[in-house]
Design an enzyme around this catalytic site. Structure first.
Site, PDB file in Angstrom:
ATOM      1  N   ASP A  75       0.827  -1.209   0.000  1.00 49.73           N
ATOM      2  CA  ASP A  75       0.000   0.000   0.000  1.00 49.73           C
ATOM      3  C   ASP A  75       0.859   1.256   0.000  1.00 49.73           C
ATOM      4  O   ASP A  75       0.653   2.179  -0.791  1.00 49.73           O
ATOM      5  CB  ASP A  75      -0.939   0.009   1.208  1.00 49.73           C
ATOM      6  CG  ASP A  75      -2.079  -0.991   1.055  1.00 49.73           C
ATOM      7  OD1 ASP A  75      -2.325  -1.442  -0.079  1.00 49.73           O
ATOM      8  OD2 ASP A  75      -2.716  -1.312   2.068  1.00 49.73           O
ATOM      9  N   HIS A 100      -9.070   5.490  -2.286  1.00 54.37           N
ATOM     10  CA  HIS A 100      -8.555   6.507  -1.367  1.00 54.37           C
ATOM     11  C   HIS A 100      -7.069   6.769  -1.553  1.00 54.37           C
ATOM     12  O   HIS A 100      -6.607   7.917  -1.485  1.00 54.37           O
ATOM     13  CB  HIS A 100      -8.834   6.081   0.072  1.00 54.37           C
ATOM     14  CG  HIS A 100      -8.319   4.718   0.432  1.00 54.37           C
ATOM     15  ND1 HIS A 100      -7.655   4.448   1.601  1.00 54.37           N
ATOM     16  CD2 HIS A 100      -8.362   3.520  -0.224  1.00 54.37           C
ATOM     17  CE1 HIS A 100      -7.324   3.167   1.648  1.00 54.37           C
ATOM     18  NE2 HIS A 100      -7.753   2.581   0.545  1.00 54.37           N
TER      19      HIS A 100
END
Length: 676
Positions: free
Chosen positions: A328, A400
């Protein structure tokens, strides 16, 4: 965050200050599920408030857990491993950290105790594979049916009371697609290990190992000590049962820290950017992003619960990195590459393709819009910084991390973009998944050249609706709001409180220069007192009109007005915003409703509040104020030469807002990939 279609970022140039991170998503949803499955009540501190945690909280509530919010903490009374509800439909949004472990836990419980549960999400969740987890659970005797496409949500899990699980042989699960499948089994199988040890065998190279470490750490906190043989074999001991630790604190999100570590590396050239909530002692694997940032040139110091970041090498250094351990956070490295000399290659990131979107393709597409040279493969991406930057409208794909990473492209001035390029982030509210206040937090610690911060002014006479219109536009754009009338009204209140004559220019100017005024969450505080309602009183308005005609007072408040011009932009309303205070505003609007129409509006407002009024007197008063405001020697009320005049007499507030936003769109820059 207010729902809006985009946020425009002006060219940014510096970062400094302190950021307080929200709680970790990975820890938050694991802790919530463990608390929900445990015996006893768990108080959770620092829980992330986001879309993903809200769907998990809703699911636990539906399943019969007792949840109570106590200030900023949550108290969760768990099920003790026993179903209270045997049939439910759970909507889990796009939260993989809810879908995967809940599927496994409910499959185990339904098989042993009986039940029928349907788990679904948004369209993208129904495109995210879950077949490897289903394939691991079915040999145990779990009945799991795909309601739609095989191998993907939505799913139905069911079973009959008194069933049993086949636990003699190791449970096999693939580890090379997503570590969430292994995590889901680790969280679920202690429910079946009361009398038998349960072993999980991982097939293939396990990716995202640090996330599994988080799971093991938290299992131990809830009373289950899993034995691990390398990364290939995990054993849940016989007699395992979840027990509440009583209280647990959620660390700040290390993945979210990556954006601000990168921000410091790019733009903290004078003072350090401090990050609080996560430190070098974090249990989260993404804290190892610090090592990658240092390799690119960042200067990072830290301790328990804090980091401080400064720019080191500049330009940044390109890196060649196997990013399997920080999948991530590695997305942030791809954007840091925009500021690096050479080509950055991130490899072993195949898991990007099965996240909230196909992140390899999405990242490549958006970086190219900015002018970067990008190569991509099945499990890698290579990024070379632009030689010519381009303004870009960034699609976020309801992801996001795309929105947060690519906001850093707004510092392109520092990379030599000439002229510096604005950046538009589409669908910015997608950050609510993990960091709802991300953009507000970003703007608190960055600066821009005020001349490059866009301003929209709304001027007009008393009671023309300029304040209401300006506030609505600021909300839609996500901009700061300057209610200049509030400054003059606050000065008027202070003058009245001090017993000073409104005609004493020197005394009033001294009061204005020292005005102790704060705007917070829709309230206005003057000298430590809430004056939100008092500012709208007729007496305050009358005195404000008098003192605003005094040149020394206007000069005293001028610097305060200019200070509101901060990224990402400003909407300013008043009587001289477009003519005197912000003559370079990108768009100037002047309202032209007649005194008769304004008197009608004011009359209706007063009547609705139970205040008697005379419409003729109101009109006469407005005409007197108009005459005084238009004929004063300093900054008389008038439309700027280049203003758009808007007669809003017959328009609703929504119609007025749409009219102005249409003008605003036409006045702005054009973007590569413009949409919305």
């Amino acid at each position: 965050m207010t729902r809006r279609p985009f946020v425009d970022l002006p060219p940014l140039q510096r970062a400094a200050g302190t950021v307080r991170l929200p709680g970790s998503k990975s820890i938050s949803n694991r802790v919530l599920l463990l608390a929900g499955l445990s015996q006893g009540t768990t108080t959770v501190h620092g829980l992330l408030d986001s879309d993903d945690t809200r769907v998990m909280l809703d699911a636990l509530r539906t399943l019969g857990c007792t949840l109570r919010q106590d200030g900023v903490a949550w108290r969760i009374s768990g099920l003790g491993g026993q179903l209270k509800v045997n049939e439910a439909r759970l909507f889990l949004g796009n939260a993989g950290t809810a879908m995967r472990p809940l599927t496994a836990a409910l499959a185990v419980l339904a098989t042993l105790q009986g039940g029928r549960f349907e788990l679904s999400g948004v369209a993208r969740m129904h495109e995210r594979p879950i077949g490897d987890l289903v394939d691991a659970l079915r040999p145990l005797g779990c009945q799991i049916d795909a309601i739609g496409r095989p191998g993907y949500p939505p799913l139905r899990v069911s079973g009959q009371a008194g069933g049993h699980l086949r636990l003699a042989d190791p449970i096999r699960v693939r580890g090379d697609v997503s570590s969430q499948f292994l995590t889901a089994l680790l969280l679920a199988l202690p429910l079946a290990a009361r009398t038998h040890a349960v072993t999980i065998a991982v097939d293939g190279e396990l990716i995202s190992k640090p996330y599994v470490e988080i799971t093991l750490n938290l299992l131990q906190r809830f009373g289950v000590d899993v034995r691990r043989d390398g990364w290939d074999r995990f054993t849940v001991p016989a007699g395992s049962a979840y027990r509440s630790p009583g209280s647990i604190h959620v660390e700040g999100d290390a993945s979210s820290a990556s954006y601000f570590i990168a921000l410091g590396a790019i733009a903290a050239d004078e003072a350090a950017l401090r990050i609080e909530g996560v430190g070098l002692d974090s249990i989260q694997g993404d804290i190892r992003f610090v090592d990658a940032a240092r390799a690119m040139g960042a200067h990072v110091e830290g301790g328990p619960g804090w980091l401080e970041v400064r720019r080191g090498a500049w330009p940044l250094r390109a890196v060649q990195l196997d990013a399997n351990h920080i999948p991530d956070a590695a997305m942030t490295l791809a954007v840091m590459a925009l500021y690096a000399r050479g080509t950055t290659r991130l490899s072993n990131i195949g898991s990007w393709r099965v996240k909230e979107t196909d992140r390899i393709t999405a990242m490549a597409t958006e970086l190219r819009k900015l002018g970067a040279t990008v190569a991509e493969g099945s499990d890698f991406i290579e990024v070379t910084a632009p030689t010519h930057w381009r303004p870009a409208s960034i699609h976020t794909y309801d992801d996001h991390r795309m929105a947060m990473c690519l906001s850093l492209a707004a510092f392109n001035r520092l990379a030599g973009a000439a002229p510096p390029c604005p950046v538009r982030i589409l669908d910015p509210q997608c950050v609510a998944k993990t960091f709802p206040e991300y953009f507000e937090t970003l703007f608190d610690v960055v600066t821009a050249d005020p001349s490059e911060v866009p301003v929209l002014t709304v001027d007009g006479p008393t009671a023309s609706g300029k304040g209401t219109l300006a506030a609505a536009i600021a909300e839609r754009l996500g901009y700061h709001l300057l209610d200049s009338g509030a400054l003059y009204r606050a000065t008027g209140l202070a003058v009245l409180a001090d017993g000073v004559s409104p005609d004493d220019e020197g005394a009033v100017a001294r009061i204005a220069a020292a005005l102790d005024l704060r705007f917070e969450a829709g309230q206005v505080w003057l000298r430590g007192r809430d004056v939100t309602d008092a500012l709208r009183g007729e007496r305050a308005g009358m005195v404000a009109s008098q003192v605003s005609a005094l040149p020394a007072v206007r000069q005293a408040l001028h610097a305060l007005q200019l200070s509101f011009r901060r990224a990402p932009g400003l909407v300013a309303d008043g009587r001289d915003m477009g003519t005197i205070v912000f003559p370079d505003a990108r768009l100037k609007v002047f309202l032209t409703a007649s005194a008769a129409e304004r008197a009608q509006r004011r009359h209706k407002q007063l009547i609705s509040k139970g205040i008697s009024s005379n419409i003729l007197s109101l009109r006469a008063d407005l005409e007197v104020r108009d005459l005084r405001d238009t004929s004063r020697a300093v900054a008389p009320l008038k439309a700027a030469r280049d203003a758009q005049c808007l007669d809003n007499s017959a328009l609703s507030i929504d119609e007025s807002v749409e009219r102005v936003l249409g003008w605003w769109a036409l006045s702005g820059p054009s973007f590569e990939g413009q949409d919305g």
